[in-house]
Design an enzyme around this catalytic site. Structure first.
Site: not given
Ligand code: GCO
Length: 446
Positions: A164, A352
């Protein structure tokens, strides 16, 4: 029956700062998240990742949980300052040894390691020398990546350079609610460019090493809608799409920033130089797969903020999680189809997807999380639709295997398939753990 077939990769994801703890143990250097969480007022519950889930000491127990769950793969990140305490130069052998043991044990348990090189925990020493705003950090990242490529090579199933970069750049350097907590939009733009360049150079080094495994990047992408059909809202939505999605997709697939956004930012007083021809060539050859972190869609209206003049609107009657994200399952297939049509990635992994829920540990020792099961099922069904339409989706990683440190929310948000009792650090599989275990076993669900 929603079926995913034998080749599809079912996994779960974590990140080093969110689960490991041992923040200053065995020679690990300070990270910007250690510094940020130790700064009063930055974390809603005044917690830190000093201990987190203590995964550093409990990784064998956690691998047993992964084995019991039956995942094909486990996505985790490596803590840069655990390897290079000062960011570059001296190697911390004890830190490297932890990841050697972790990867070896995963492979012994037929669980494919998926490594994220950078999931936000920059060595503090590099931050103090300019951080991601500086070319020195790009050089240091190339050294860090090259070092790990040579150590682990094909022992890692999928390599991911950055998690990200939009969050790193804009939430970390413009909004300031993530480490290093800067509020400087010009710096955020410079950071976004350096992150993309560090990715492209690292992949070029990876190719020169001849490592026969795929490498990619994980982007947080979302479908963007205007709140109304009036022009001000439509233009705001286009700009937010340009900032969140196209600012990273265009360089990675077309070798240049989106022209409309370059012009907009220049007009707002934020000029950003284009990539050179050689940088463009490196960027457009840099992805064997695209990782997509999907959680929600965004509905935009015209806003007063100086950089984008765009504001996320609340959807009347919308379903929202406890983190105020709209629950929008069809957005999974929408964003996968849009990216597949507009950018033609060779492969896509959902790196994710997960749901925060105020889980309760019942007196009988169980955790019932029907809402999380419903969230995962609806999103997997939506993903399956995109696959049926021909999108090249090869895998799906639930965020997360266990409850963990949710950045500025501290431990107030639980995403895990496994409940963590933060008093005792006991791990307790939730109902969703057993639901996902069954999905993996059956390669699908009703
Ligand atoms: C994100 C991060 C994760 C978060 C998850 C929940 O996407 O923000 O990669 O570390 O903890 O997505 O927000």
């Amino acid at each position: 029956m929603v079926e995913f077939g034998p080749e599809f990769l079912f996994g779960v994801a974590t990140a080093s700062y969110q689960i490991e703890g041992a923040w200053n143990e065995d020679g690990k250097g300070e990270s910007i998240w250690d510094r940020f969480s130790h700064t009063p007022g930055k974390i809603v519950d005044d917690s830190t990742g000093d201990i987190a889930c203590d995964h550093y000491h409990r990784y064998e127990e956690d691998i047993k949980l992964l084995k019991r769950l039956g995942v094909d793969a486990y996505r985790f990140s490596i803590s840069w300052p655990r390897i290079f305490p000062e960011g570059r130069g001296r190697v911390n052998e004890k830190g490297l040894d932890f990841y050697r043991r972790l990867i070896e044990s995963l492979r012994e348990n037929a669980i494919r390691p998926v490594v994220t090189l950078y999931h936000w925990d920059l060595p503090q020493t590099l931050e103090e020398r300019g951080g991601w705003g500086s070319e020195e950090t790009v050089e240091a990242f190339k050294e860090y990546a090259h070092f790990l490529f040579r150590i682990f090579r094909e022992e890692v199933e999928l390599w991911i350079t950055h998690n990200e970069p939009w969050v790193t750049a804009f939430l970390g350097h413009s909004e300031g609610r993530m480490a290093p907590g800067k509020q400087d939009f010009a710096l955020a733009l410079r950071v976004s460019k350096n992150l993309l360049l560090s990715h492209a150079h690292a992949v070029s080094i990876f190719r020169e090493e001849g490592i026969r495994k795929p490498i990619g990047i994980a982007l947080n992408l979302a479908p963007i809608y205007p709140k109304t059909e009036n022009d001000a809202d439509r233009q705001a939505a286009l700009r937010f799409d340009g900032c969140l999605n196209r600012w990273f997709l265009d360089p990675l697939f077309r070798g240049e920033f989106p022209e409309d956004m370059v012009m907009w930012y220049r007009r707002k007083g934020f000029p950003i130089p284009p990539f050179s021809d050689s940088e463009s060539r490196l960027l457009t050859k840099s992805l064997d797969f695209l990782g997509i972190n999907y959680c929600t869609r965004y509905v935009l209206e015209h806003g007063e903020d100086p950089a984008l003049e765009a504001r996320v609107a609340r959807v009347p009657g919308g379903e929202y999680s406890s983190m105020d994200w709209e629950v929008y399952p069809s957005g999974m297939s929408e964003i996968v189809c849009r990216v597949s049509v507009d950018y033609s990635p060779r492969a896509i992994y959902i790196t994710e997807n997960g749901y925060p829920y105020p889980d309760i540990l019942l007196p009988n020792g169980s955790v019932v999380d029907e809402e999380r099961i419903a969230y995962l099922a609806r999103h997997l069904a939506s993903l399956h639709k995109a696959m049926v339409l021909g999108c090249p989706v090869k895998g799906y990683f639930v965020w997360s295997i266990m409850d963990n440190f949710e950045w500025s929310y501290g431990f107030s948000k639980r995403f895990g398939l496994v409940y963590v009792d933060y008093e005792t650090l006991q791990r307790i599989p939730k109902q969703s753990f057993f639901w996902y275990q069954n999905v993996i076993r059956r390669r699908g669900f009703e």
